[in-house]
Motif scaffolding. Structure first.
Motif, mmCIF file in Angstrom:
data_model
loop_
_atom_site.group_PDB
_atom_site.id
_atom_site.type_symbol
_atom_site.label_atom_id
_atom_site.label_comp_id
_atom_site.label_asym_id
_atom_site.label_seq_id
_atom_site.Cartn_x
_atom_site.Cartn_y
_atom_site.Cartn_z
ATOM 1 N N THR A 1 -6.755 5.876 -7.426
ATOM 2 C CA THR A 1 -5.405 5.740 -6.895
ATOM 3 C C THR A 1 -5.392 6.195 -5.437
ATOM 4 N N LYS A 2 -4.442 5.688 -4.676
ATOM 5 C CA LYS A 2 -4.324 6.040 -3.269
ATOM 6 C C LYS A 2 -2.860 6.242 -2.920
ATOM 7 N N ALA A 3 -2.648 6.995 -1.876
ATOM 8 C CA ALA A 3 -1.287 7.209 -1.387
ATOM 9 C C ALA A 3 -0.750 5.902 -0.805
ATOM 10 N N LEU A 4 0.526 5.633 -1.048
ATOM 11 C CA LEU A 4 1.164 4.410 -0.564
ATOM 12 C C LEU A 4 1.773 4.661 0.812
ATOM 13 N N ARG A 5 1.344 3.898 1.784
ATOM 14 C CA ARG A 5 1.919 4.025 3.123
ATOM 15 C C ARG A 5 3.299 3.380 3.159
ATOM 16 N N ILE A 6 4.194 4.010 3.891
ATOM 17 C CA ILE A 6 5.570 3.541 3.920
ATOM 18 C C ILE A 6 5.727 2.488 5.009
ATOM 19 N N GLU A 7 6.623 1.544 4.779
ATOM 20 C CA GLU A 7 6.866 0.462 5.736
ATOM 21 C C GLU A 7 8.283 0.561 6.282
ATOM 22 N N HIS A 8 8.494 -0.066 7.414
ATOM 23 C CA HIS A 8 9.763 0.026 8.140
ATOM 24 C C HIS A 8 10.962 -0.264 7.251
ATOM 25 N N ASN A 9 10.950 -1.399 6.555
ATOM 26 C CA ASN A 9 12.118 -1.792 5.759
ATOM 27 C C ASN A 9 12.255 -1.006 4.464
ATOM 28 N N ASN A 10 11.183 -0.335 4.039
ATOM 29 C CA ASN A 10 11.252 0.449 2.806
ATOM 30 C C ASN A 10 11.650 1.901 3.050
ATOM 31 N N MET A 11 11.696 2.329 4.295
ATOM 32 C CA MET A 11 11.989 3.745 4.555
ATOM 33 C C MET A 11 13.346 4.188 3.991
ATOM 34 N N PRO A 12 14.441 3.428 4.183
ATOM 35 C CA PRO A 12 15.725 3.902 3.638
ATOM 36 C C PRO A 12 15.735 3.991 2.109
ATOM 37 N N LYS A 13 14.873 3.209 1.440
ATOM 38 C CA LYS A 13 14.850 3.202 -0.025
ATOM 39 C C LYS A 13 13.945 4.303 -0.583
ATOM 40 N N ASP A 14 13.165 4.941 0.273
ATOM 41 C CA ASP A 14 12.221 5.955 -0.172
ATOM 42 C C ASP A 14 12.949 7.077 -0.905
ATOM 43 N N ALA A 15 12.426 7.471 -2.067
ATOM 44 C CA ALA A 15 13.119 8.462 -2.915
ATOM 45 C C ALA A 15 13.288 9.797 -2.207
ATOM 46 N N TYR A 16 12.265 10.218 -1.469
ATOM 47 C CA TYR A 16 12.345 11.521 -0.801
ATOM 48 C C TYR A 16 13.321 11.483 0.369
ATOM 49 N N ILE A 17 13.289 10.410 1.150
ATOM 50 C CA ILE A 17 14.235 10.283 2.269
ATOM 51 C C ILE A 17 15.664 10.268 1.737
ATOM 52 N N GLN A 18 15.899 9.536 0.651
ATOM 53 C CA GLN A 18 17.250 9.521 0.078
ATOM 54 C C GLN A 18 17.654 10.914 -0.405
ATOM 55 N N LYS A 19 16.695 11.653 -0.958
ATOM 56 C CA LYS A 19 17.003 13.006 -1.442
ATOM 57 C C LYS A 19 17.405 13.916 -0.288
ATOM 58 N N ILE A 20 16.616 13.940 0.795
ATOM 59 C CA ILE A 20 16.914 14.872 1.888
ATOM 60 C C ILE A 20 18.148 14.443 2.664
ATOM 61 N N VAL A 21 18.378 13.129 2.768
ATOM 62 C CA VAL A 21 19.597 12.669 3.443
ATOM 63 C C VAL A 21 20.816 13.044 2.601
ATOM 64 N N GLY A 22 20.745 12.800 1.288
ATOM 65 C CA GLY A 22 21.854 13.187 0.410
ATOM 66 C C GLY A 22 22.115 14.677 0.446
ATOM 67 N N ASP A 23 21.029 15.474 0.450
ATOM 68 C CA ASP A 23 21.183 16.932 0.529
ATOM 69 C C ASP A 23 21.874 17.330 1.835
ATOM 70 N N LYS A 24 21.478 16.689 2.933
ATOM 71 C CA LYS A 24 22.046 17.056 4.229
ATOM 72 C C LYS A 24 23.518 16.683 4.316
#
Length: 525
Positions: free
Chosen positions: A242-265
């Motif tokens: 298995t390998k780490a998945l690199r994030i892409e420009h259009n997928n960044m807003p859907k990223d689970a961690y980004i959504q978590k920290i944005v929601g927390d903020k």
């Protein structure tokens, strides 16, 4: 997609002269709502993508607030752009005019939150100098400017009328999926004069909600992937790594961690804007006195949840950035750091002891594939991406070397496996739909999974925030701090019932970790 076509379409969207747009008449553009709620606006980029796809954040912040999803072409809920191919051809001059008019017309008592992705993020940055009131939070996700270049967006300035600013970008190379920004290798940091805080960093990997890497299966040709085993038919079946998945420009807003920290903020900012004292329910951990690493306890007596009280400690608990996981073993809190070290705090009544490092010749849960860490008796269990389970025996202050438990089936290796808990000598796996499966653990053997009987789903609602085990009960703590319990009797899961509590549990944005020790719920800020 042709690169020259992309350049042509993005070139059309260059900045227009806008100073003559700003007139006192708001025309038809209004934010119809009470001044007591927040106006939270998600601004899409080219192709009407992808801030509006932050559904976890939207669903979290929508209650009690006005939430818009708008294009960068004009500032109106539900607006779209003119799309040719996959790209929008609109300029953003009308957006800047309307956004400034609407936001400036709002009373100072109404919080404003602006969240933009790609060209939408750049359009937010462009409108900020024209806003004459305070803006409580601005979030931009991989913002790009004219012709798809990052350096256009990073040339802008976040003015001091912004309270908090958050910026996330990726620096991965371009490919068929990650087509912008064209200068993706440069930093996305923006000059920030926000008065209360600037949070800017790159995120190059897709991450799960807890911050761990999202990993995907490699191909058979990728022999250097972690976990790869060459097949030798018919003796060895082989295994892809298995390998780490690199994030892409259009997928960044859907990223689970980004959504978590944005929601927390967003929650943190709105909570601080509206003093907690005005809430109908008292808070267990007042924000005015809380420091990261404080520990609060709620005693559990049958169906009653006691009021929170702060444990005495001369040092903070799990307050460092490298403190990755926090566990409970007996009367100790264990802190597992990024490098695989384990530190312990002894708990004696209401006193938290100073941390001390456990002795170990090997690292604990320091590999990228180590997904979950559990405690069962005097063992730390590490559950990997492929469903394997490894154990470290704990003997006083000594951590034993890892050994693999025997299992004919993987444990919690499916995408729908949401929560993993330990109850007695069983590992419980709760899926997205609220089903509960169990693996019996007998020494070094892991039994096959079997489904527990339940007439109602467990922890399947969006508001179910924390899932814990206390004795023979599963506890579910919701976003509003309510606590529900399911009794476990053999293979039967009881219907949920609400515990009695005069104060919410772990309902504040600063409540980071929730644990159970004996008959107490511990909340670590």
């Amino acid at each position: 997609m042709k690169w020259n076509k992309f350049f042509t379409l993005f070139g059309v969207t260059g900045s227009l002269a806008i100073s003559n747009f700003f007139q006192p008449n708001l025309g038809q553009v209004q934010a119809q709502s009470s001044s007591k709620d927040a106006l939270i606006v998600f601004v899409n980029g080219s192709g009407d993508c992808c801030a509006g796809a932050m559904f976890k954040v939207i669903n979290r912040v929508k209650p009690g607030n006005t939430v818009w999803t708008t294009s960068y072409a004009n500032f109106k809920d539900g607006s779209t752009t003119t799309i040719v191919g996959n790209l929008s051809t609109n300029p953003d001059a009308l957006f800047i005019k309307e956004a400034a008019q609407v936001i400036n017309s709002q009373p100072e008592s109404r919080p404003i939150v602006l969240i933009g992705h790609s060209y939408g993020g750049d359009s937010i940055l462009k409108v900020l100098p024209f806003i004459t009131r305070r803006v409580q939070l601005v979030v931009v996700i991989d913002p790009v400017g004219t012709a798809g270049f990052r350096r256009v967006a990073t040339s802008r300035v976040v003015p001091p009328n912004v309270d908090y600013f958050m910026n996330r970008w990726q620096e991965n190379g371009l490919n068929d999926e990650n087509i912008v920004p064209f200068d993706s290798r440069i930093s996305g940091e923006i000059l920030c004069q926000a008065t209360k805080g600037c949070d800017q960093t790159a995120q190059n990997l897709a991450r799960n909600e807890d911050g761990s890497e999202t990993r995907v299966e490699c191909g058979w040709e990728e022999v250097t992937c972690p976990g790869f085993q060459l097949p030798v038919p018919p003796v060895i079946k082989g295994r892809k790594g298995t390998k780490a998945l690199r994030i892409e420009h259009n997928n960044m807003p859907k990223d689970a961690y980004i959504q978590k920290i944005v929601g927390d903020k967003v929650s943190e900012v709105l909570t601080s804007f509206r003093p907690i004292a005005s809430s109908p329910s008292p808070s267990p951990t007042p924000t005015s006195t809380v420091v990261n690493g404080d520990v609060f306890a709620h005693d559990i007596n049958g169906s009653d949840v006691g009021k929170p009280y702060k444990l005495n400690s001369s040092t903070k608990v799990a307050a460092n950035p490298q403190d990755k996981r926090v566990l409970v073993m007996g009367n100790r809190i264990l802190v597992n750091t990024d490098d695989g070290s384990v530190f312990a705090h002894d708990i004696n009544g209401s006193d938290v002891g100073k941390p001390y490092k456990l002795n170990s010749s090997t690292k604990v849960a320091a590999n990228p594939q180590d997904k979950r860490v559990l405690v069962m008796g005097n063992r730390i269990l590490v559950n990997t991406d492929d469903g394997s389970v490894f154990a470290h025996d704990i003997n006083g202050s000594d951590v034993g070397k890892p050994y693999k438990l025997n299992s004919s089936t993987p444990v919690a290796a499916n995408p729908q496996d949401n929560h993993v808990l330990v109850i007695g000598n069983r590992i419980l796996v709760i899926t997205d739909d609220g089903s509960v499966f169990a693996h019996d653990i007998n020494g070094s053997d892991v039994g096959k999974p079997y489904k527990l009987n339940s007439s109602t789903p467990v922890a399947a609602n969006p508001q179910d925030n924390h899932v814990l085990v206390i004795g023979n009960r599963i506890l579910v703590i919701t976003d509003d701090g309510s606590v529900f319990a399911h009794d476990i009797n053999g293979s039967d899961v009881g219907k949920p019932y609400k515990l009695n509590s005069s104060t919410p549990v772990a309902a504040n944005p600063q409540d980071k970790r929730v644990l159970v020790i004996g008959n107490r719920i511990l909340v670590i800020t």
